[in-house]
Design a protein around this motif. Sequence first.
Motif, PDB file in Angstrom:
ATOM      1  N   GLU A 275      16.980  25.088  13.043  1.00  0.00           N
ATOM      2  CA  GLU A 275      16.472  26.356  12.127  1.00  0.00           C
ATOM      3  C   GLU A 275      15.855  27.378  12.709  1.00  0.00           C
ATOM      4  O   GLU A 275      15.322  28.719  11.957  1.00  0.00           O
ATOM      5  CB  GLU A 275      16.205  25.738  10.630  1.00  0.00           C
ATOM      6  N   GLY A 276      15.565  27.137  14.137  1.00  0.00           N
ATOM      7  CA  GLY A 276      14.304  28.328  14.205  1.00  0.00           C
ATOM      8  C   GLY A 276      13.256  28.031  14.100  1.00  0.00           C
ATOM      9  O   GLY A 276      12.038  29.980  14.230  1.00  0.00           O
ATOM     10  N   LEU A 277      12.923  27.157  13.465  1.00  0.00           N
ATOM     11  CA  LEU A 277      11.058  26.937  13.308  1.00  0.00           C
ATOM     12  C   LEU A 277      10.157  27.276  14.419  1.00  0.00           C
ATOM     13  O   LEU A 277      10.631  26.961  14.882  1.00  0.00           O
ATOM     14  CB  LEU A 277      10.619  25.973  12.198  1.00  0.00           C
ATOM     15  N   ASP A 278       8.924  28.331  14.159  1.00  0.00           N
ATOM     16  CA  ASP A 278       8.232  28.582  14.837  1.00  0.00           C
ATOM     17  C   ASP A 278       7.111  26.850  15.196  1.00  0.00           C
ATOM     18  O   ASP A 278       7.665  26.316  14.078  1.00  0.00           O
ATOM     19  CB  ASP A 278       6.665  29.455  14.859  1.00  0.00           C
ATOM     20  N   ASP A 279       6.778  27.156  16.368  1.00  0.00           N
ATOM     21  CA  ASP A 279       5.566  25.518  16.835  1.00  0.00           C
ATOM     22  C   ASP A 279       5.282  25.089  15.371  1.00  0.00           C
ATOM     23  O   ASP A 279       5.273  23.920  14.868  1.00  0.00           O
ATOM     24  CB  ASP A 279       5.325  25.987  17.970  1.00  0.00           C
ATOM     25  N   GLU A 280       4.630  25.788  14.648  1.00  0.00           N
ATOM     26  CA  GLU A 280       3.441  25.200  13.252  1.00  0.00           C
ATOM     27  C   GLU A 280       4.453  24.474  12.696  1.00  0.00           C
ATOM     28  O   GLU A 280       4.197  23.263  12.106  1.00  0.00           O
ATOM     29  CB  GLU A 280       2.547  26.347  12.867  1.00  0.00           C
ATOM     30  N   ARG A 281       6.012  25.164  11.785  1.00  0.00           N
ATOM     31  CA  ARG A 281       6.168  24.357  11.168  1.00  0.00           C
ATOM     32  C   ARG A 281       7.428  23.638  11.648  1.00  0.00           C
ATOM     33  O   ARG A 281       6.998  23.050  11.104  1.00  0.00           O
ATOM     34  CB  ARG A 281       7.002  25.890  10.220  1.00  0.00           C
ATOM     35  N   LEU A 282       7.492  23.687  12.790  1.00  0.00           N
ATOM     36  CA  LEU A 282       8.148  22.050  13.292  1.00  0.00           C
ATOM     37  C   LEU A 282       7.255  21.457  13.193  1.00  0.00           C
ATOM     38  O   LEU A 282       8.118  20.283  12.850  1.00  0.00           O
ATOM     39  CB  LEU A 282       8.995  23.210  14.629  1.00  0.00           C
ATOM     40  N   LEU A 283       5.931  20.879  13.349  1.00  0.00           N
ATOM     41  CA  LEU A 283       5.220  20.307  13.212  1.00  0.00           C
ATOM     42  C   LEU A 283       5.827  19.793  12.406  1.00  0.00           C
ATOM     43  O   LEU A 283       5.589  18.277  11.890  1.00  0.00           O
ATOM     44  CB  LEU A 283       4.323  20.151  14.353  1.00  0.00           C
ATOM     45  N   GLU A 284       5.429  20.503  11.389  1.00  0.00           N
ATOM     46  CA  GLU A 284       4.523  20.148   9.966  1.00  0.00           C
ATOM     47  C   GLU A 284       5.564  19.201   9.731  1.00  0.00           C
ATOM     48  O   GLU A 284       5.694  18.384   8.765  1.00  0.00           O
ATOM     49  CB  GLU A 284       4.502  21.497   9.320  1.00  0.00           C
ATOM     50  N   ARG A 285       7.101  20.098   9.876  1.00  0.00           N
ATOM     51  CA  ARG A 285       8.187  19.117   9.015  1.00  0.00           C
ATOM     52  C   ARG A 285       8.431  18.040   9.988  1.00  0.00           C
ATOM     53  O   ARG A 285       8.680  17.251   9.075  1.00  0.00           O
ATOM     54  CB  ARG A 285       9.456  20.106   9.490  1.00  0.00           C
ATOM     55  N   ALA A 286       8.150  17.540  11.306  1.00  0.00           N
ATOM     56  CA  ALA A 286       8.521  17.118  12.002  1.00  0.00           C
ATOM     57  C   ALA A 286       7.608  15.618  11.221  1.00  0.00           C
ATOM     58  O   ALA A 286       8.025  14.435  10.642  1.00  0.00           O
ATOM     59  CB  ALA A 286       8.466  17.254  13.618  1.00  0.00           C
ATOM     60  N   ASN A 287       5.884  15.904  11.251  1.00  0.00           N
ATOM     61  CA  ASN A 287       4.875  15.260  10.918  1.00  0.00           C
ATOM     62  C   ASN A 287       5.148  14.526   9.334  1.00  0.00           C
ATOM     63  O   ASN A 287       5.341  13.954   8.499  1.00  0.00           O
ATOM     64  CB  ASN A 287       4.061  15.689  10.316  1.00  0.00           C
ATOM     65  N   ALA A 288       5.788  15.094   8.740  1.00  0.00           N
ATOM     66  CA  ALA A 288       6.322  15.129   6.952  1.00  0.00           C
ATOM     67  C   ALA A 288       7.702  14.009   6.183  1.00  0.00           C
ATOM     68  O   ALA A 288       7.024  13.503   6.487  1.00  0.00           O
ATOM     69  CB  ALA A 288       6.635  16.938   6.141  1.00  0.00           C
ATOM     70  N   VAL A 289       8.957  14.160   7.114  1.00  0.00           N
ATOM     71  CA  VAL A 289       9.175  12.861   7.279  1.00  0.00           C
ATOM     72  C   VAL A 289       8.866  12.181   8.597  1.00  0.00           C
ATOM     73  O   VAL A 289       8.972  11.130   7.179  1.00  0.00           O
ATOM     74  CB  VAL A 289      10.786  13.637   8.115  1.00  0.00           C
ATOM     75  N   GLY A 290       8.132  11.912   8.674  1.00  0.00           N
ATOM     76  CA  GLY A 290       7.696  10.371   9.614  1.00  0.00           C
ATOM     77  C   GLY A 290       7.023   9.695   8.432  1.00  0.00           C
ATOM     78  O   GLY A 290       7.285   8.983   8.209  1.00  0.00           O
ATOM     79  N   ALA A 291       5.672  10.557   7.462  1.00  0.00           N
ATOM     80  CA  ALA A 291       4.633  10.279   7.028  1.00  0.00           C
ATOM     81  C   ALA A 291       5.441  10.095   5.730  1.00  0.00           C
ATOM     82  O   ALA A 291       5.315   8.568   5.488  1.00  0.00           O
ATOM     83  CB  ALA A 291       4.371  11.473   6.664  1.00  0.00           C
ATOM     84  N   ILE A 292       7.069  10.589   5.389  1.00  0.00           N
ATOM     85  CA  ILE A 292       7.580   9.793   3.927  1.00  0.00           C
ATOM     86  C   ILE A 292       8.229   8.472   4.700  1.00  0.00           C
ATOM     87  O   ILE A 292       8.591   7.681   3.758  1.00  0.00           O
ATOM     88  CB  ILE A 292       8.919  11.078   3.908  1.00  0.00           C
ATOM     89  N   GLN A 293       8.833   8.190   5.994  1.00  0.00           N
ATOM     90  CA  GLN A 293       9.962   7.308   6.460  1.00  0.00           C
ATOM     91  C   GLN A 293       8.460   5.841   5.717  1.00  0.00           C
ATOM     92  O   GLN A 293       8.944   5.301   5.152  1.00  0.00           O
ATOM     93  CB  GLN A 293      10.262   7.265   7.260  1.00  0.00           C
ATOM     94  N   VAL A 294       7.364   6.288   6.267  1.00  0.00           N
ATOM     95  CA  VAL A 294       7.039   5.040   6.107  1.00  0.00           C
ATOM     96  C   VAL A 294       6.598   4.895   5.208  1.00  0.00           C
ATOM     97  O   VAL A 294       5.484   3.563   4.747  1.00  0.00           O
ATOM     98  CB  VAL A 294       4.827   5.336   7.429  1.00  0.00           C
TER      99      VAL A 294
END
Length: 323
Positions: A275-294
Amino acid sequence: MSEVMTIGEPMVNLIADSPETFMEARTLPRQMAGAEFNVAIGVQRQGHSVSYVTTLGNDWQGDLIVDYMNGIGFDTTGIRRMDGAATGYQLKVRSSDGEPKVIYFRAGSAASQTTPDIVDDLSFDGLKVLHVTGIFSALTDKTYETVERLIDTAKQHGALVTFDPNPRPTLWDSEQSMIEATNKLAAKADVFMPGLSEGRLFSGLEDPRAIADYYMDMGVSKVIIKLGAEGSVLFERDADGNRLETVVPSFVVEVVDTVGAGDGFAAGVITGLLEGLDDERLLERANAVGAIQVTSVSDSEGLPTTQELADFIASTPRQEVSL
């Protein structure tokens, strides 16, 4: 053709209905498991198409997996079926510390019989991202060769390659052979996503910046290091060769089951790239998905939809993070 392709060993996951011991369990509800499968689920729930490549046995486990994948819209044309080897499965029981106990039944599985010629039957039309891990490549020499050929072929078709080392030392002859083989694959990747301890193991270096330089010197474009519950950091170089870094905190959640956290993180990275997210938003999304999964007992059932992810990011407090 799908936007994302992955190769792995999907397994039936039998989860005990009581915590702490298998002996107390009276029912074993069936779900799906496998690192690459978890990533694929996370990508699909964010609205992107997925193709799964593997070999399954002609057995009930294989039927269950293919039916499930077809039912949620995966492209399963890259799945071979075979006689003479079974589809792997696992037993899982919850633990009070969030680290579940798992028993695997996968030795000699159909997936481990995968050979490089499976790549010759695949379509790469429209493929944007190939995601691989260090698990499938560790099963046998042939699965390692298969992953190598798949990476090379995907790159020839213009796809981006993401690689999560996800080490499984027991699958290798020695730690040194694991390190050498993993780094060989990392050098072929565009995006490398180790945890901090993994980065230290595979590079022999301690400082995250030194680890990033080690892999960027190999030709990796983005090195994303997971910092556990605290967050993550992305390293890349500008046009002049200067190292750039982006550090983003994760979210405050109650941990129920840590399995699948890294896979959810990878799904966030992949969809952010698509989706072409910038680096900050990309990491925010990745952190969020990982946090939700746990926060979920299963390996992938907790992975969020687009709306669930947006709501979580908007309403959940952040951790403190430093590098």
